[in-house]
Scaffold this motif. Sequence first.
Motif, PDB file in Angstrom:
ATOM      1  N   THR A  96       0.848  -1.196   0.000  1.00 10.91           N
ATOM      2  CA  THR A  96       0.000   0.000   0.000  1.00 10.91           C
ATOM      3  C   THR A  96       0.878   1.239   0.000  1.00 10.91           C
ATOM      4  O   THR A  96       1.892   1.288   0.689  1.00 10.91           O
ATOM      5  CB  THR A  96      -0.896   0.032   1.253  1.00 10.91           C
ATOM      6  OG1 THR A  96      -1.629  -1.199   1.343  1.00 10.91           O
ATOM      7  CG2 THR A  96      -1.879   1.189   1.190  1.00 10.91           C
ATOM      8  N   LEU A 101      -2.768   5.128   2.402  1.00  8.95           N
ATOM      9  CA  LEU A 101      -3.018   4.858   3.817  1.00  8.95           C
ATOM     10  C   LEU A 101      -3.472   6.121   4.541  1.00  8.95           C
ATOM     11  O   LEU A 101      -4.447   6.104   5.302  1.00  8.95           O
ATOM     12  CB  LEU A 101      -1.759   4.295   4.465  1.00  8.95           C
ATOM     13  CG  LEU A 101      -1.888   3.862   5.939  1.00  8.95           C
ATOM     14  CD1 LEU A 101      -0.983   2.676   6.231  1.00  8.95           C
ATOM     15  CD2 LEU A 101      -1.549   5.005   6.888  1.00  8.95           C
ATOM     16  N   ALA A 104      -6.925   7.215   3.356  1.00  7.37           N
ATOM     17  CA  ALA A 104      -7.948   6.375   3.984  1.00  7.37           C
ATOM     18  C   ALA A 104      -8.219   6.842   5.413  1.00  7.37           C
ATOM     19  O   ALA A 104      -9.378   6.893   5.865  1.00  7.37           O
ATOM     20  CB  ALA A 104      -7.510   4.913   3.976  1.00  7.37           C
ATOM     21  N   THR A 105      -7.151   7.196   6.119  1.00  5.18           N
ATOM     22  CA  THR A 105      -7.302   7.694   7.489  1.00  5.18           C
ATOM     23  C   THR A 105      -8.118   8.981   7.511  1.00  5.18           C
ATOM     24  O   THR A 105      -8.999   9.161   8.373  1.00  5.18           O
ATOM     25  CB  THR A 105      -5.919   7.955   8.119  1.00  5.18           C
ATOM     26  OG1 THR A 105      -5.110   6.788   7.977  1.00  5.18           O
ATOM     27  CG2 THR A 105      -6.045   8.301   9.589  1.00  5.18           C
ATOM     28  N   LYS A 160      -8.714   0.926   3.525  1.00  8.01           N
ATOM     29  CA  LYS A 160      -7.412   1.234   2.916  1.00  8.01           C
ATOM     30  C   LYS A 160      -7.285   0.598   1.531  1.00  8.01           C
ATOM     31  O   LYS A 160      -6.832   1.239   0.577  1.00  8.01           O
ATOM     32  CB  LYS A 160      -6.305   0.735   3.839  1.00  8.01           C
ATOM     33  CG  LYS A 160      -4.896   0.997   3.364  1.00  8.01           C
ATOM     34  CD  LYS A 160      -3.879   0.449   4.352  1.00  8.01           C
ATOM     35  CE  LYS A 160      -4.003  -1.056   4.506  1.00  8.01           C
ATOM     36  NZ  LYS A 160      -2.956  -1.632   5.381  1.00  8.01           N
TER      37      LYS A 160
END
Length: 290
Positions: A96, A101, A104-105, A160
């Motif tokens: 990833t 990442l 996505a957070t 994610k």
Amino acid sequence: YSNSEQHSEETSEALPELTVQPADYAHWMQQEPQKAKRASHLAYWKTQLAGCDVDLALPYDRTPGIHNDVSVTQYEHVLPTRLTRWLKGECTQTGTSLYSLLLATYGVLLHRITGQTDVAIASAFTNRNRSELEHLIGLFAREALLRVRLNQNDTFSSVKQSVQQCVIEAIDHSELSLGQINRELGMVKASQGGQVARTLFLLREHKSQLGSQHNVEGWEPYGEARLGNDQNRYDLSLVCRDEGDSIRVSFNYKLSLFNESTVAQFATIFERILQSHMEEALPIGEISLI
């Protein structure tokens, strides 16, 4: 020769001759194959953004539209070294990108503070998708609208993976500008005053990573797209900076809309989401925000 003249001559001799010029790029974009590709890209975006509500019910401290002040300030938060190292290791192990990442957070953060399960986040890609453009000076960046769909029962890992796929597809179809897409799809509501999205996400890579192809198949979607003051168009934007052993999280926000204490809470929640991913695989709706 003076030292400066000699250095200039040596430097000029070492520079490779450019095979293309900016005019060549403009010419490519007008060719029939490119026009056909643009039609294909538009078809993708029509499908991808169908039914997407680009408005975002952010928890404002003051009602938008009442104050004319558009001043923007910044709240910074640095992620701990231990967490940063774990996240980078996780990216390597799972294939990833750090960009996906952190995006996505941010999507999970927006979901938790708005309650929305479908959030639209603007971002930017360098858009140098031809080898001939790699050494050409100029701004080829494209803004894109990334749609993050999620619900409270999703795990962070599934979000994610979904976001990474969304990013890859967006890059593959990034030859259309966000303005062109908006004109074709009519996404903007009158309440937004012409603004396609409420929020922006960017990642600026550590200098050791610049020019690498570790993100997504030869692209560098880290947001170093020189958007500069364009960040001021957004009610809230998140710029993450990879500083090696740490990640600096910078929330840019309009003073007329948010208090600093509110944005500080956003930064705390952002870190807690990542900490939860490191420590336990909870559904995103069960991640403690306090």
